[in-house]
Design an enzyme around this catalytic site. Structure first.
Site, PDB file in Angstrom:
ATOM      1  N   LYS A  61      46.952 128.925  31.185  1.00  0.00           N
ATOM      2  CA  LYS A  61      45.930 130.033  30.607  1.00  0.00           C
ATOM      3  C   LYS A  61      46.505 131.354  31.397  1.00  0.00           C
ATOM      4  CE  LYS A  61      41.016 130.001  29.839  1.00  0.00           C
ATOM      5  NZ  LYS A  61      39.886 129.559  30.267  1.00  0.00           N
TER       6      LYS A  61
HETATM    7  O1  G3P Z   1      35.367 129.638  27.993  1.00  0.00           O
HETATM    8  C1  G3P Z   1      35.135 131.235  28.674  1.00  0.00           C
HETATM    9  C2  G3P Z   1      33.917 130.844  29.160  1.00  0.00           C
HETATM   10  O2  G3P Z   1      34.104 130.015  30.568  1.00  0.00           O
HETATM   11  C3  G3P Z   1      33.042 131.911  29.613  1.00  0.00           C
HETATM   12  O3  G3P Z   1      32.011 131.871  29.184  1.00  0.00           O
HETATM   13  O4  G3P Z   1      29.556 132.103  29.412  1.00  0.00           O
HETATM   14  O5  G3P Z   1      31.151 133.085  31.445  1.00  0.00           O
HETATM   15  O6  G3P Z   1      31.049 134.147  29.059  1.00  0.00           O
HETATM   16  P1  G3P Z   1      30.824 133.069  29.637  1.00  0.00           P
END
Ligand code: G3P
Length: 227
Positions: free
Chosen positions: A93
């Site tokens: 990634k």
């Molecule tokens: O897949 C990306 C994720 O881990 C970020 O999610 O909820 O932190 O925006 P969030």
């Protein structure tokens, strides 16, 4: 002339977590196609990055995203080299930056899976596809947080990728609730990655629970048993 059968792609479900128990639990449903992690999820797990990534790769056959933390291309390549030795299903990634996309191009040219993360615009997704990304990760929840419609971004990327038949898969990330999943499926996103609690919520419906209660009460009244 015999025409070849149309290949209907499936929508893949990835778990966005580094918690092994949750991954094992979801893998047991047979519906889990991969896992995504990021430095925040690794920190939350409290586990050693290499060790936990190796364990996740042993549980799921599909791609397991492991993120580089360097900001420059040369160091990203060195980190990617270490990460891709963990297992064959590791997907490197990289962030959607100039150096991230240089790294993406070099790695995918070499046959390594790459997930380009932190995508917040359709133009960025276009760049990721041109750099040969295996997956691009638009963050819909964070887009919503900033007063934009995250799903509009997915619609735009789907349109652009279809216009040019890009093979990069749209991996909807930062999924916060089941409507994000529903909309992703309507739009035809290739993959969605969600926290385990959101994936579990997909199974639930109050009428399913109510229906089971009713059937079990009526069954009990018959005094019968199947076994
Ligand atoms: O897949 C990306 C994720 O881990 C970020 O999610 O909820 O932190 O925006 P969030």
């Amino acid at each position: 002339m015999v025409s070849s059968p149309k290949v209907i792609p499936t929508m893949k479900f990835f778990a966005d977590t580094a918690e092994l128990d949750d991954i094992r639990d979801l893998a047991a449903t047979g519906l889990l196609d991969g896992v995504t992690t990021n430095p925040s999820l690794i920190a939350k797990s409290g586990r050693d990055f290499m060790e936990v990534t190796r364990e996740i790769c042993a549980i799921v056959d599909g791609p397991v995203s492991a993120e580089v933390v360097a900001l420059d291309h040369a160091t990203m390549m060195k980190e990617a080299e270490v990460l891709r030795r963990i297992a064959d299903n590791v997907c490197i990634k990289v962030p959607l930056t100039v150096d991230g996309l240089k790294t993406c191009k070099a790695l995918t040219d070499d046959g390594t899976m790459v997930n380009v993360t932190l995508c917040f615009s359709a133009n960025q997704a276009l760049l990721a596809a041109k750099a040969g990304a295996t997956f691009v990760s638009p963050f819909v929840g964070r887009h919503d947080d900033n007063g934009m419609d995250g799903m509009d971004l997915i619609r735009d990327i789907r349109l652009i990728y279809d216009n040019y038949a890009f093979e990069t898969e749209i991996l909807v990330a930062s999924v916060r609730h089941v409507v994000h999943v529903l909309e992703s499926a309507r739009i035809g996103a290739d993959v969605m990655t969600a926290p385990p609690k959101v994936i579990h919520a997909l199974f639930n419906h109050v009428l399913t629970d109510k229906g089971i209660d009713g059937f079990l009460k009526d069954w009990a009244s018959t005094g019968q048993s199947i076994l």
